[in-house]
Enzyme design. Sequence first.
Site, PDB file in Angstrom:
ATOM      1  N   SER A 188       0.831  -1.209   0.000  1.00 43.22           N
ATOM      2  CA  SER A 188       0.000   0.000   0.000  1.00 43.22           C
ATOM      3  C   SER A 188       0.866   1.260   0.000  1.00 43.22           C
ATOM      4  CB  SER A 188      -0.902   0.013   1.224  1.00 43.22           C
ATOM      5  OG  SER A 188      -1.530   1.277   1.331  1.00 43.22           O
ATOM      6  N   LYS A 239     -14.328  -2.339   1.010  1.00 46.40           N
ATOM      7  CA  LYS A 239     -15.003  -1.040   0.853  1.00 46.40           C
ATOM      8  C   LYS A 239     -16.523  -1.119   0.958  1.00 46.40           C
ATOM      9  CE  LYS A 239     -11.560   1.581  -1.694  1.00 46.40           C
ATOM     10  NZ  LYS A 239     -11.222   2.324  -2.896  1.00 46.40           N
ATOM     11  N   ASN A 260     -14.317   4.387   2.070  1.00 46.19           N
ATOM     12  CA  ASN A 260     -12.847   4.270   2.082  1.00 46.19           C
ATOM     13  C   ASN A 260     -12.232   4.959   3.296  1.00 46.19           C
ATOM     14  OD1 ASN A 260     -12.984   7.009   1.365  1.00 46.19           O
ATOM     15  ND2 ASN A 260     -11.107   6.867   0.182  1.00 46.19           N
ATOM     16  N   ASP A 275     -12.826   8.924  -2.165  1.00 46.74           N
ATOM     17  CA  ASP A 275     -12.294   8.572  -3.489  1.00 46.74           C
ATOM     18  C   ASP A 275     -12.913   9.453  -4.583  1.00 46.74           C
ATOM     19  OD1 ASP A 275     -10.540   6.531  -2.843  1.00 46.74           O
ATOM     20  OD2 ASP A 275     -12.053   4.961  -3.009  1.00 46.74           O
ATOM     21  N   GLY A 299     -15.438  -0.275 -16.954  1.00 47.25           N
ATOM     22  CA  GLY A 299     -15.566  -1.098 -15.748  1.00 47.25           C
ATOM     23  C   GLY A 299     -16.886  -0.820 -15.036  1.00 47.25           C
ATOM     24  N   GLY A 446      -3.759   7.594 -11.707  1.00 49.90           N
ATOM     25  CA  GLY A 446      -4.533   7.564 -10.462  1.00 49.90           C
ATOM     26  C   GLY A 446      -3.836   8.193  -9.265  1.00 49.90           C
TER      27      GLY A 446
HETATM   28  P1  NAP Z   1     -13.392  -3.710  -8.731  1.00 53.57           P
HETATM   29  O1  NAP Z   1     -14.550  -3.372  -7.862  1.00 53.57           O
HETATM   30  O2  NAP Z   1     -12.758  -5.031  -8.662  1.00 53.57           O
HETATM   31  O3  NAP Z   1     -13.863  -3.437 -10.245  1.00 53.57           O
HETATM   32  C1  NAP Z   1     -13.069  -3.746 -11.354  1.00 53.57           C
HETATM   33  C2  NAP Z   1     -13.936  -3.684 -12.588  1.00 53.57           C
HETATM   34  O4  NAP Z   1     -13.088  -3.923 -13.715  1.00 53.57           O
HETATM   35  C3  NAP Z   1     -15.024  -4.770 -12.610  1.00 53.57           C
HETATM   36  O5  NAP Z   1     -16.238  -4.207 -13.024  1.00 53.57           O
HETATM   37  C4  NAP Z   1     -14.504  -5.738 -13.647  1.00 53.57           C
HETATM   38  O6  NAP Z   1     -15.491  -6.398 -14.414  1.00 53.57           O
HETATM   39  C5  NAP Z   1     -13.799  -4.769 -14.582  1.00 53.57           C
HETATM   40  N1  NAP Z   1     -12.946  -5.526 -15.495  1.00 53.57           N
HETATM   41  C6  NAP Z   1     -11.907  -6.316 -15.173  1.00 53.57           C
HETATM   42  N2  NAP Z   1     -11.412  -6.875 -16.309  1.00 53.57           N
HETATM   43  C7  NAP Z   1     -12.180  -6.421 -17.332  1.00 53.57           C
HETATM   44  C8  NAP Z   1     -12.182  -6.652 -18.714  1.00 53.57           C
HETATM   45  N3  NAP Z   1     -11.323  -7.478 -19.291  1.00 53.57           N
HETATM   46  N4  NAP Z   1     -13.096  -6.015 -19.486  1.00 53.57           N
HETATM   47  C9  NAP Z   1     -13.995  -5.204 -18.914  1.00 53.57           C
HETATM   48  N5  NAP Z   1     -14.067  -4.948 -17.597  1.00 53.57           N
HETATM   49  C10 NAP Z   1     -13.159  -5.561 -16.824  1.00 53.57           C
HETATM   50  O7  NAP Z   1     -12.205  -2.668  -8.497  1.00 53.57           O
HETATM   51  P2  NAP Z   1     -12.331  -1.116  -8.122  1.00 53.57           P
HETATM   52  O8  NAP Z   1     -12.185  -0.935  -6.673  1.00 53.57           O
HETATM   53  O9  NAP Z   1     -13.506  -0.558  -8.821  1.00 53.57           O
HETATM   54  O10 NAP Z   1     -10.978  -0.558  -8.772  1.00 53.57           O
HETATM   55  C11 NAP Z   1     -10.856  -0.455 -10.177  1.00 53.57           C
HETATM   56  C12 NAP Z   1      -9.486   0.150 -10.515  1.00 53.57           C
HETATM   57  O11 NAP Z   1      -9.397   1.462  -9.986  1.00 53.57           O
HETATM   58  C13 NAP Z   1      -8.315  -0.626  -9.935  1.00 53.57           C
HETATM   59  O12 NAP Z   1      -7.269  -0.610 -10.866  1.00 53.57           O
HETATM   60  C14 NAP Z   1      -7.939   0.180  -8.705  1.00 53.57           C
HETATM   61  O13 NAP Z   1      -6.589   0.048  -8.383  1.00 53.57           O
HETATM   62  C15 NAP Z   1      -8.236   1.591  -9.193  1.00 53.57           C
HETATM   63  N6  NAP Z   1      -8.518   2.518  -8.089  1.00 53.57           N
HETATM   64  C16 NAP Z   1      -7.683   3.570  -7.930  1.00 53.57           C
HETATM   65  C17 NAP Z   1      -7.919   4.473  -6.919  1.00 53.57           C
HETATM   66  C18 NAP Z   1      -7.000   5.651  -6.757  1.00 53.57           C
HETATM   67  O14 NAP Z   1      -7.023   6.317  -5.712  1.00 53.57           O
HETATM   68  N7  NAP Z   1      -6.221   5.965  -7.747  1.00 53.57           N
HETATM   69  C19 NAP Z   1      -9.006   4.307  -6.050  1.00 53.57           C
HETATM   70  C20 NAP Z   1      -9.862   3.224  -6.265  1.00 53.57           C
HETATM   71  C21 NAP Z   1      -9.605   2.333  -7.296  1.00 53.57           C
HETATM   72  P3  NAP Z   1     -16.467  -7.504 -13.800  1.00 53.57           P
HETATM   73  O15 NAP Z   1     -17.473  -6.697 -13.053  1.00 53.57           O
HETATM   74  O16 NAP Z   1     -17.011  -8.182 -14.992  1.00 53.57           O
HETATM   75  O17 NAP Z   1     -15.620  -8.375 -12.939  1.00 53.57           O
END
Ligand code: NAP
Length: 480
Positions: A188, A239, A260, A275, A299, A446
């Site tokens: 982290s 979360k 968060n 976030d 996504g 990000g």
């Molecule tokens: P999550 O809840 O696991 O959601 C990930 C999403 O990506 C899901 O909807 C998943 O689809 C989709 N996905 C994965 N592979 C895919 C593909 N091949 N084609 C289409 N969709 C696909 O994760 P999250 O918490 O939302 O986080 C998402 C991203 O944002 C991560 O990379 C995380 O590190 C980043 N993030 C960054 C911050 C920051 O502060 N910068 C904060 C939060 C999150 P399915 O629903 O079909 O599984």
Amino acid sequence: MKTILLIGMPGCGKTSYGKRAARELDFEFIDSDCLIEESEGMSIADIFRISGEPYFRDLETKTLELILKETKRSKDGRGLIVSLGGGIVEREENVRIMRDTGLVILIDRDPDQIIGDVKFGDKRPLLSEPAKLWELYDRRIALYRNAAHRILKNEGDYMNTLELLMTNICLEGIAGRFAVIGDPIAHSFSPALHKAIFQKIGIADTYRAVRVKAQNLAAATTALRAGDAAGINVTIPHKFRIAAYLDDVKGDAKISGAVNTVVHKDGMLIGYNTDMEGLKQALRRHGRSYTGSNVTVLGAGGAASGIVHKAAADGAKRISILCRTPEKGAEIAASARTVFRRAENDASCPEPEIAVVECDLSVVDPGIAQGIGSVGGENASEILRYTDLLINATPLGMHGVNAKFAGVDFVNLISRDAFVCDLIYNPSETALLAAAARRNMDRCNGLEMLIFQGILADELFLGITTDRNELFAYVIDQFM
Ligand code: NAP
């Protein structure tokens, strides 16, 4: 000095857990039996044999008094973990001193497991007999429970018991008043981020990363409620689930269901989501906002849900969700519409159109894909052509994730004036951002969102407002 006192039967694991936790937290570790053996120049068994039990118990009381004195003398020193002898609770006076000294944690382990695991050898022949060990356990367990502030059950899973111990120490504020919980958590970025923010605003406190498995989330919130920690940040996979353990959720956390940040105040745990506001602030730095924009989100997970809700609330013209599982996208769209209507927005902020397009982005490049099913009736290439803000909220392209975008040529369909944001910050330039860079498009990764969500969380923890842009400039300078 902050002191943890570990008690329990011989063989319950208190010394090995104490040593390991002390090493991970950079605390000092003391084994009270070792201290006594050193001062007397002989083993505990010999002290018992030569001078008898009452003499040994006197030595234990003196050792405890010494530790208490040391704890009181050095108020702000390094933390201390003490493993105490199994019979320490047999004297009432010892219990009083222990409870005055620090947090007393009982590591409770079933004698049958102890027998199976621990070889006491010739030094302690009585403990090698199951019946004798049970007899001792039955005699002492009520005393242990009465002495302990907290009880940890050691079921034989070494790593899980260690995690529970670390959770208690860290989330009760004994090893610093701030932490982030998640699983995995080892890499982290949050401790470094908050250290930099604290440095700039002049707060001398520690922020820890604590691994909490899903099965230990309830225990983690209980620990947080019991101690002096100011709050925690929460990351994957907790979360959404953590809200069930909180007293209230507010703002964007209420809207999106994702928490968060948890603030601990007056015995209450209140959940927030920084976030989404963090991302909004990052976009603002680039002169962008959701208001009046065509927003395309890749996504349909937690982050995507927050973005869609925020964009709807802020008056986005149109929101398109490109996702692998259209049911999830449709659910987010329905929820965002409901929340928007419930908020009774005025006519200056009309309800956005929200489209959902099915697309497995690691199989097809949406720009060239044919026949993509669309709940909203459009295909992705049409949507991309009028996109003003493209936000990747999938893990595709993230360090350590095998799946990648099938192709990023779809970026060429987007107007050069549009903005591309990838929520991923490791690597700093993903394939998506590299494609945007080749077209000279304005973009960000990000990290900016991450920094702003951290600043906003610290404002909530500390009950202050900050000059966010000045803090952002300071923090980003530390990491670029
Ligand atoms: P999550 O809840 O696991 O959601 C990930 C999403 O990506 C899901 O909807 C998943 O689809 C989709 N996905 C994965 N592979 C895919 C593909 N091949 N084609 C289409 N969709 C696909 O994760 P999250 O918490 O939302 O986080 C998402 C991203 O944002 C991560 O990379 C995380 O590190 C980043 N993030 C960054 C911050 C920051 O502060 N910068 C904060 C939060 C999150 P399915 O629903 O079909 O599984």
